[in-house]
Write a protein that holds these residues in place. Structure first.
Motif, PDB file in Angstrom:
ATOM      1  N   ALA A 123      27.772  19.898  43.481  1.00  0.00           N
ATOM      2  CA  ALA A 123      29.178  19.695  43.125  1.00  0.00           C
ATOM      3  C   ALA A 123      29.542  18.216  43.164  1.00  0.00           C
ATOM      4  CB  ALA A 123      30.070  20.493  44.078  1.00  0.00           C
ATOM      5  N   ALA A 124      28.910  17.467  44.083  1.00  0.00           N
ATOM      6  CA  ALA A 124      29.168  16.030  44.195  1.00  0.00           C
ATOM      7  C   ALA A 124      28.369  15.272  43.133  1.00  0.00           C
ATOM      8  CB  ALA A 124      28.790  15.545  45.594  1.00  0.00           C
ATOM      9  N   PRO A 125      28.806  14.061  42.785  1.00  0.00           N
ATOM     10  CA  PRO A 125      28.111  13.297  41.747  1.00  0.00           C
ATOM     11  C   PRO A 125      26.694  12.891  42.167  1.00  0.00           C
ATOM     12  CG  PRO A 125      30.334  12.455  42.093  1.00  0.00           C
ATOM     13  CD  PRO A 125      30.060  13.408  43.205  1.00  0.00           C
ATOM     14  N   VAL A 126      25.846  12.713  41.173  1.00  0.00           N
ATOM     15  CA  VAL A 126      24.468  12.249  41.330  1.00  0.00           C
ATOM     16  C   VAL A 126      24.305  11.018  40.455  1.00  0.00           C
ATOM     17  CG1 VAL A 126      22.051  12.828  40.872  1.00  0.00           C
ATOM     18  CG2 VAL A 126      23.594  14.558  41.818  1.00  0.00           C
TER      19      VAL A 126
ATOM     20  N   LEU B  66      15.680  -5.991  26.620  1.00  0.00           N
ATOM     21  CA  LEU B  66      15.804  -6.549  25.278  1.00  0.00           C
ATOM     22  C   LEU B  66      16.546  -7.873  25.363  1.00  0.00           C
ATOM     23  CD1 LEU B  66      15.342  -6.026  22.217  1.00  0.00           C
ATOM     24  CD2 LEU B  66      17.612  -4.992  22.164  1.00  0.00           C
ATOM     25  N   ALA B  67      15.854  -8.944  25.026  1.00  0.00           N
ATOM     26  CA  ALA B  67      16.453 -10.287  25.077  1.00  0.00           C
ATOM     27  C   ALA B  67      17.048 -10.582  26.455  1.00  0.00           C
ATOM     28  CB  ALA B  67      17.498 -10.450  23.986  1.00  0.00           C
ATOM     29  N   GLY B  68      16.366 -10.107  27.496  1.00  0.00           N
ATOM     30  CA  GLY B  68      16.815 -10.348  28.857  1.00  0.00           C
ATOM     31  C   GLY B  68      17.878  -9.391  29.343  1.00  0.00           C
ATOM     32  N   LEU B  69      18.319  -8.462  28.487  1.00  0.00           N
ATOM     33  CA  LEU B  69      19.364  -7.515  28.863  1.00  0.00           C
ATOM     34  C   LEU B  69      18.744  -6.133  29.104  1.00  0.00           C
ATOM     35  CD1 LEU B  69      22.085  -8.524  26.260  1.00  0.00           C
ATOM     36  CD2 LEU B  69      21.936  -9.210  28.665  1.00  0.00           C
ATOM     37  N   PRO B  70      19.135  -5.462  30.194  1.00  0.00           N
ATOM     38  CA  PRO B  70      18.523  -4.163  30.503  1.00  0.00           C
ATOM     39  C   PRO B  70      19.116  -3.031  29.678  1.00  0.00           C
ATOM     40  CG  PRO B  70      20.112  -4.754  32.213  1.00  0.00           C
ATOM     41  CD  PRO B  70      20.053  -5.920  31.269  1.00  0.00           C
ATOM     42  N   LEU B  71      18.225  -2.123  29.275  1.00  0.00           N
ATOM     43  CA  LEU B  71      18.606  -0.879  28.605  1.00  0.00           C
ATOM     44  C   LEU B  71      18.008   0.286  29.382  1.00  0.00           C
ATOM     45  CD1 LEU B  71      17.924  -1.782  24.838  1.00  0.00           C
ATOM     46  CD2 LEU B  71      20.162  -1.463  25.910  1.00  0.00           C
ATOM     47  N   PRO B  72      18.671   1.452  29.411  1.00  0.00           N
ATOM     48  CA  PRO B  72      19.985   1.700  28.815  1.00  0.00           C
ATOM     49  C   PRO B  72      21.096   1.151  29.696  1.00  0.00           C
ATOM     50  CG  PRO B  72      19.219   3.658  29.929  1.00  0.00           C
ATOM     51  CD  PRO B  72      18.114   2.674  30.038  1.00  0.00           C
ATOM     52  N   THR B  73      22.266   0.986  29.095  1.00  0.00           N
ATOM     53  CA  THR B  73      23.441   0.635  29.887  1.00  0.00           C
ATOM     54  C   THR B  73      23.919   1.887  30.614  1.00  0.00           C
ATOM     55  OG1 THR B  73      24.799   1.039  27.938  1.00  0.00           O
ATOM     56  CG2 THR B  73      24.114  -1.233  28.348  1.00  0.00           C
ATOM     57  N   SER B  74      24.710   1.680  31.629  1.00  0.00           N
ATOM     58  CA  SER B  74      25.131   2.802  32.479  1.00  0.00           C
ATOM     59  C   SER B  74      25.975   3.802  31.691  1.00  0.00           C
ATOM     60  CB  SER B  74      25.946   2.277  33.664  1.00  0.00           C
ATOM     61  OG  SER B  74      26.344   3.330  34.500  1.00  0.00           O
ATOM     62  N   LYS B  75      25.680   5.092  31.876  1.00  0.00           N
ATOM     63  CA  LYS B  75      26.482   6.128  31.237  1.00  0.00           C
ATOM     64  C   LYS B  75      26.786   7.232  32.235  1.00  0.00           C
ATOM     65  CE  LYS B  75      22.448   8.520  29.257  1.00  0.00           C
ATOM     66  NZ  LYS B  75      21.837   9.030  28.012  1.00  0.00           N
ATOM     67  N   VAL B  76      27.941   7.857  32.071  1.00  0.00           N
ATOM     68  CA  VAL B  76      28.383   8.943  32.959  1.00  0.00           C
ATOM     69  C   VAL B  76      28.484  10.216  32.127  1.00  0.00           C
ATOM     70  CG1 VAL B  76      30.190   9.776  34.487  1.00  0.00           C
ATOM     71  CG2 VAL B  76      29.652   7.323  34.410  1.00  0.00           C
ATOM     72  N   GLU B  77      27.789  11.258  32.565  1.00  0.00           N
ATOM     73  CA  GLU B  77      27.804  12.545  31.865  1.00  0.00           C
ATOM     74  C   GLU B  77      28.005  13.648  32.896  1.00  0.00           C
ATOM     75  OE1 GLU B  77      24.170  12.873  29.725  1.00  0.00           O
ATOM     76  OE2 GLU B  77      24.738  11.421  28.188  1.00  0.00           O
ATOM     77  N   PRO B  78      29.217  14.181  33.021  1.00  0.00           N
ATOM     78  CA  PRO B  78      29.457  15.252  34.000  1.00  0.00           C
ATOM     79  C   PRO B  78      28.558  16.461  33.715  1.00  0.00           C
ATOM     80  CG  PRO B  78      31.523  14.364  33.178  1.00  0.00           C
ATOM     81  CD  PRO B  78      30.440  13.786  32.319  1.00  0.00           C
ATOM     82  N   VAL B  79      28.074  17.086  34.783  1.00  0.00           N
ATOM     83  CA  VAL B  79      27.219  18.266  34.688  1.00  0.00           C
ATOM     84  C   VAL B  79      27.808  19.346  35.584  1.00  0.00           C
ATOM     85  CG1 VAL B  79      24.921  19.198  35.149  1.00  0.00           C
ATOM     86  CG2 VAL B  79      25.158  16.893  34.198  1.00  0.00           C
ATOM     87  N   GLU B  80      27.803  20.554  35.091  1.00  0.00           N
ATOM     88  CA  GLU B  80      28.337  21.675  35.863  1.00  0.00           C
ATOM     89  C   GLU B  80      27.484  21.939  37.092  1.00  0.00           C
ATOM     90  OE1 GLU B  80      29.361  26.449  35.260  1.00  0.00           O
ATOM     91  OE2 GLU B  80      28.767  25.192  33.558  1.00  0.00           O
ATOM     92  N   ALA B  81      28.126  22.142  38.239  1.00  0.00           N
ATOM     93  CA  ALA B  81      27.395  22.422  39.477  1.00  0.00           C
ATOM     94  C   ALA B  81      26.515  23.650  39.303  1.00  0.00           C
ATOM     95  CB  ALA B  81      28.374  22.624  40.634  1.00  0.00           C
ATOM     96  N   GLY B  82      25.265  23.552  39.796  1.00  0.00           N
ATOM     97  CA  GLY B  82      24.324  24.656  39.702  1.00  0.00           C
ATOM     98  C   GLY B  82      23.419  24.594  38.489  1.00  0.00           C
ATOM     99  N   ALA B  83      23.700  23.684  37.551  1.00  0.00           N
ATOM    100  CA  ALA B  83      22.877  23.582  36.349  1.00  0.00           C
ATOM    101  C   ALA B  83      21.545  22.897  36.676  1.00  0.00           C
ATOM    102  CB  ALA B  83      23.611  22.795  35.272  1.00  0.00           C
ATOM    103  N   PRO B  84      20.430  23.393  36.123  1.00  0.00           N
ATOM    104  CA  PRO B  84      19.153  22.693  36.306  1.00  0.00           C
ATOM    105  C   PRO B  84      19.132  21.438  35.433  1.00  0.00           C
ATOM    106  CG  PRO B  84      18.847  24.605  34.903  1.00  0.00           C
ATOM    107  CD  PRO B  84      20.280  24.647  35.372  1.00  0.00           C
ATOM    108  N   VAL B  85      18.657  20.333  36.021  1.00  0.00           N
ATOM    109  CA  VAL B  85      18.647  19.045  35.317  1.00  0.00           C
ATOM    110  C   VAL B  85      17.226  18.486  35.334  1.00  0.00           C
ATOM    111  CG1 VAL B  85      19.584  16.704  35.225  1.00  0.00           C
ATOM    112  CG2 VAL B  85      21.028  18.603  36.042  1.00  0.00           C
ATOM    113  N   ARG B  86      16.777  17.979  34.206  1.00  0.00           N
ATOM    114  CA  ARG B  86      15.488  17.279  34.115  1.00  0.00           C
ATOM    115  C   ARG B  86      15.750  15.870  33.583  1.00  0.00           C
ATOM    116  NH1 ARG B  86       9.656  18.253  33.304  1.00  0.00           N
ATOM    117  NH2 ARG B  86      10.077  20.438  33.825  1.00  0.00           N
ATOM    118  N   LEU B  87      15.367  14.869  34.368  1.00  0.00           N
ATOM    119  CA  LEU B  87      15.448  13.471  33.938  1.00  0.00           C
ATOM    120  C   LEU B  87      14.055  13.046  33.473  1.00  0.00           C
ATOM    121  CD1 LEU B  87      17.595  11.870  36.791  1.00  0.00           C
ATOM    122  CD2 LEU B  87      18.386  12.799  34.605  1.00  0.00           C
TER     123      LEU B  87
END
Length: 578
Positions: free
Chosen positions: A408-411, A331-352
């Motif tokens: 357990a480690a970040p993704v 958007l107007a030369g700026l990338p979206l989305p901006t970086s966000k951090v959302e902790p997730v419990e280890a072992g949880a299934p995640v869909r991106l």
């Protein structure tokens, strides 16, 4: 060497040959011996171009048609006229000036045919090229005071005028797409039942904040992206679109979601654009689980770029685990989305749910956990296997669903090397990772069809379009630009095959509305992985894709490049049910 590389090499060699002949002719007029060296260089370049043209012809007639039928004869004439005079080693170099200039004009004419006309080759364009070469040579001959008889002057004049008149008549003949009776298949919104999910989207100008800057945007409900629309299979969606102040009008196109034709949101085809103060109600059944998105199709190149887009997700059942949608946009030369951090419990299934809403390809890389590509363009893959340190390329309009179990480690997810989502602090260099080829991923199945009722070839190129009020350098399909591209007419129940050929020098992300296509081959090789049902796929320079689909959704459907600037510049046609 790939076909795309050959196309570039052939163009560069053609430029060098033309420059060599013209430079040699210009040097000869001044009596410089440099003319001989330039002429020899041009002759070698002409021979080299014969090699590239032969290689392109072996790759497919589409890549070499005008080069063989027009450029090759002109180049041969250049060599025949200039070559013998050079071999005689003239004492006065000025005596070969006109032959060298003729060779330069012939090589330039051949080059211009490829650059300004391209595919398909036509007699009219060939005659125009001949007219230009003969006229330029005659003018040079006269200007240099070379000896010529009146008979030769008149002959040159007659040839040039005859070629010019005939060529102009052939190329200027109207070829507008014919009117064909067709079934709009409007899909009356009232027949799908009472809505269970209602949304209202109001389009208007807005100021949004991105990376600390205020950006003038066009937005749904004053936000970019617009509200995320969600449903569960079996729901009936009703979306009311209102236009507050977008002067050029808006619509809603459900990208990748195969709605009935009347709900597809293409102005001038399935509905009129919604003007300021007006509204339009869309209603359709949520029966296709997957990741999709919506955007305006009115002046879409500008509207989508300015922010008129959002996410549509249809789930087979209520959410279990963690789901994150990532609609990438600039958007107007700026990338979206901006970086966000959302902790997730280890072992949880995640869909991106990854969505590319731009007009160009983006590179995505997931670091920190093995993952699988569960779906592409809303269709589940068969037998996806775990991937590590592997990037994926998503074309304009395309969607990939990545699934993994949170460690357990970040993704972290990176887009073009930029972090957009993470579960914690991650630093990773993903630029050297290999890129997944989706045609080789997963478990294969035989194609469901062995014969085709309709077959169409789409050759993507660039060329000068002279059918409007003003000439334009258009993106073309089979030598024509919208609205002069004939429609592809099918009947309900037909199995339809497309061969899509890109002989241009840029990527064209192809998108057919109202249908998903099954990939049959790319560059002559069939897929070895899971069946791929796509609605958006990159046709790169030199690529030849074979895809097929069942004509089971009546109406008139847009079929276009989803680099929306290319679509706006002519690369749009229509699939029509007769």
């Amino acid at each position: 060497m790939t076909v795309g590389s050959l196309l570039v090499a052939d163009l560069v060699i053609a430029v060098l040959a033309a420059a060599g002949w013209l430079g040699g002719g210009a040097s000869a007029t001044r009596g410089r011996r440099l003319a001989l060296g330039l002429a020899v260089f041009a002759l070698l370049a002409t021979i080299a171009r014969a090699i590239t043209i032969t290689a392109l012809a072996r790759a497919g007639w589409w890549f070499a048609a005008e080069k063989i039928l027009i450029a090759a004869p002109l180049s041969l004439a250049a060599v025949v006229v200039a070559g013998p005079r050079l071999l005689r080693a003239p004492a006065d170099i000025r005596s070969v000036a006109v032959p060298l200039l003729f060779a330069g004009y012939a090589a330039s004419g051949a080059l211009l045919v490829t650059v300004l006309h391209g595919y398909p080759a036509s007699a009219g364009v060939g005659l125009l090229a001949v007219a230009g070469v003969v006229a330029a040579t005659a003018v040079s001959w006269q200007a240099l005071g070379a000896r010529q008889s009146r008979t030769m002057s008149r002959a040159a004049l007659v040839v040039a005028v005859a070629a010019l008149v005939t060529g102009t008549g052939l190329t200027a003949a109207p070829n507008a797409a014919p009117a064909v009776p067709h079934d709009h298949g409007l899909g009356d919104a009232r027949t799908v039942g009472e809505p269970t999910r209602r949304f209202t989207l109001t389009a208007g100008t807005a100021t949004v904040r991105v990376s600390g800057r205020d950006i003038a945007a066009w937005a749904f409900n004053a936000q970019v992206p617009g509200p995320e629309l969600t449903a569960t299979v079996g729901d009936v969606l009703e979306v009311t679109l209102r236009n507050r102040d977008i002067a050029r009008g808006v619509t809603l196109h459900w990208h990748g979601y195969d709605v009935p034709n009347g709900q597809d949101g293409v102005p001038g085809v399935t509905q009129a654009a919604v003007r300021p103060g007006q509204e339009f109600v869309y209603r359709f059944r949520a029966d296709q689980a997957g990741t999709y998105w919506y955007h305006t199709h009115a002046v879409s190149d500008v509207g989508v770029r300015m922010g008129l887009y959002g996410v549509l997700v249809v789930r087979p059942a209520p959410v279990t685990g963690v789901e994150v949608t990532v609609p990438v946009h600039t958007l107007a030369g700026l990338p979206l989305p901006t970086s966000k951090v959302e902790p997730v419990e280890a072992g949880a299934p995640v869909r991106l749910r990854l969505i590319n809403t731009d007009s160009t390809t983006h590179r995505y890389a997931l670091s920190g956990a093995p993952f699988r590509v569960a779906a592409i363009d809303g269709s589940d893959l068969r037998g996806p296997t775990p991937l590590v340190d592997t990037a994926v390329l998503i074309p304009a309009g395309g969607r990939y669903d990545l699934v993994f179990t949170a460690p357990a480690a970040p993704v972290a997810l990176f887009v073009d090397g930029r972090p957009v989502y993470s579960t914690g602090p991650v630093s990773a260099a993903t630029g050297a990772w290999p890129v997944l080829d989706p045609l080789t991923y997963g478990v294969s199945l035989p194609a469901p069809w062995s014969r085709f009722d309709r077959e169409f070839t789409l050759v993507l190129d660039r060329g000068l379009d002279l059918h409007g009020l003003l000439p334009r350098y258009a993106h073309t399909v089979n030598g024509a630009a919208d609205p002069d591209i004939p429609p592809q007419v099918v009947r309900r129940g037909d199995v339809v095959r497309f061969t899509i050929v890109n002989r241009s020098l840029v990527v064209h992300p192809w998108h057919l509305h109202g249908h998903h296509v099954l990939v049959l081959s790319r560059n002559g090789r069939p897929p070895t992985g899971s069946p791929l049902w796509l609605d958006s796929f990159d046709v790169r320079p030199g690529d030849v894709w074979g895809v097929a689909f069942l004509a089971d959704n009546p109406g008139m459907w847009a079929n276009h490049c989803h680099n929306l600037a290319h679509a706006d510049a002519g690369m749009t046609l229509h699939l029509m049910y007769g």
